[in-house]
Design a protein around this motif. Structure first.
Motif, PDB file in Angstrom:
ATOM      1  N   SER A  26      39.341  51.417  41.648  1.00  0.00           N
ATOM      2  CA  SER A  26      40.745  51.123  41.342  1.00  0.00           C
ATOM      3  C   SER A  26      41.272  50.007  42.245  1.00  0.00           C
ATOM      4  N   TRP A  27      40.836  49.969  43.495  1.00  0.00           N
ATOM      5  CA  TRP A  27      41.228  48.871  44.381  1.00  0.00           C
ATOM      6  C   TRP A  27      40.644  47.552  43.909  1.00  0.00           C
ATOM      7  N   LEU A  28      39.383  47.595  43.461  1.00  0.00           N
ATOM      8  CA  LEU A  28      38.753  46.373  42.973  1.00  0.00           C
ATOM      9  C   LEU A  28      39.441  45.860  41.712  1.00  0.00           C
ATOM     10  N   TYR A  29      39.881  46.779  40.857  1.00  0.00           N
ATOM     11  CA  TYR A  29      40.679  46.381  39.688  1.00  0.00           C
ATOM     12  C   TYR A  29      42.012  45.779  40.121  1.00  0.00           C
ATOM     13  N   ALA A  30      42.679  46.448  41.065  1.00  0.00           N
ATOM     14  CA  ALA A  30      44.021  46.033  41.469  1.00  0.00           C
ATOM     15  C   ALA A  30      44.022  44.643  42.105  1.00  0.00           C
ATOM     16  N   PHE A  31      43.001  44.339  42.891  1.00  0.00           N
ATOM     17  CA  PHE A  31      42.935  43.039  43.551  1.00  0.00           C
ATOM     18  C   PHE A  31      42.194  41.999  42.731  1.00  0.00           C
ATOM     19  N   ASN A  32      41.860  42.354  41.482  1.00  0.00           N
ATOM     20  CA  ASN A  32      41.215  41.444  40.536  1.00  0.00           C
ATOM     21  C   ASN A  32      39.901  40.871  41.081  1.00  0.00           C
ATOM     22  N   ILE A  33      39.142  41.717  41.752  1.00  0.00           N
ATOM     23  CA  ILE A  33      37.854  41.302  42.301  1.00  0.00           C
ATOM     24  C   ILE A  33      36.759  41.425  41.247  1.00  0.00           C
ATOM     25  N   ILE A  34      36.864  42.447  40.414  1.00  0.00           N
ATOM     26  CA  ILE A  34      35.881  42.624  39.349  1.00  0.00           C
ATOM     27  C   ILE A  34      36.563  42.426  38.008  1.00  0.00           C
ATOM     28  N   ASN A  35      35.768  42.044  37.027  1.00  0.00           N
ATOM     29  CA  ASN A  35      36.276  41.777  35.687  1.00  0.00           C
ATOM     30  C   ASN A  35      36.246  43.065  34.877  1.00  0.00           C
ATOM     31  N   ALA A  36      37.407  43.527  34.461  1.00  0.00           N
ATOM     32  CA  ALA A  36      37.491  44.759  33.678  1.00  0.00           C
ATOM     33  C   ALA A  36      36.927  44.574  32.270  1.00  0.00           C
ATOM     34  N   GLY A  37      36.757  43.327  31.827  1.00  0.00           N
ATOM     35  CA  GLY A  37      36.210  43.069  30.502  1.00  0.00           C
ATOM     36  C   GLY A  37      34.697  43.193  30.431  1.00  0.00           C
ATOM     37  N   ASN A  38      34.047  43.267  31.578  1.00  0.00           N
ATOM     38  CA  ASN A  38      32.598  43.437  31.615  1.00  0.00           C
ATOM     39  C   ASN A  38      32.256  44.832  31.079  1.00  0.00           C
ATOM     40  N   PRO A  39      31.331  44.920  30.103  1.00  0.00           N
ATOM     41  CA  PRO A  39      31.036  46.230  29.502  1.00  0.00           C
ATOM     42  C   PRO A  39      30.478  47.251  30.497  1.00  0.00           C
TER      43      PRO A  39
END
Length: 100
Positions: A26-39
């Motif tokens: 959730s932290w990685l999502y919040a700080f836009n470090i990882i791409n949520a669009g990656n399957p």
């Protein structure tokens, strides 16, 4: 009977790591470090969400609204620690003394 408490202890330990992974993701999502669009990331996120959200939802219903701060994972981790210490300190010695 000790085998049952050992399995319960290990299940709590496994869920501990699921909660930790969910918080980190959730932290990685919040700080836009990882791409949520990656399957692959989406599959992992969905799995972690489905594993933790029912417990978080129950805890959030009792906790006051703190704005953007979600302390439910911390409450879950403290609850898991409490249950693990309960097993180790009270339940296992009681079972061992009973001779079951």
């Amino acid at each position: 009977m000790l085998a049952v408490t050992f399995v319960l202890y290990q299940a709590l330990n496994f869920y501990w790591w699921i909660v930790i992974a969910s918080a980190i993701l959730s932290w990685l999502y919040a700080f836009n470090i990882i791409n949520a669009g990656n399957p692959v990331v989406d599959a992992i996120g969905t799995f972690l969400y489905k594993m933790t959200e029912p417990v978080y939802r129950r805890i959030r219903s009792f906790m006051p609204d703190l704005g953007g701060l979600d302390l439910s994972p911390l409450v879950v981790l403290f609850g898991i620690m409490f249950l693990q210490y309960l097993i180790v300190i009270y339940i296992n010695p009681a079972i061992a003394n009973a001779g079951v």
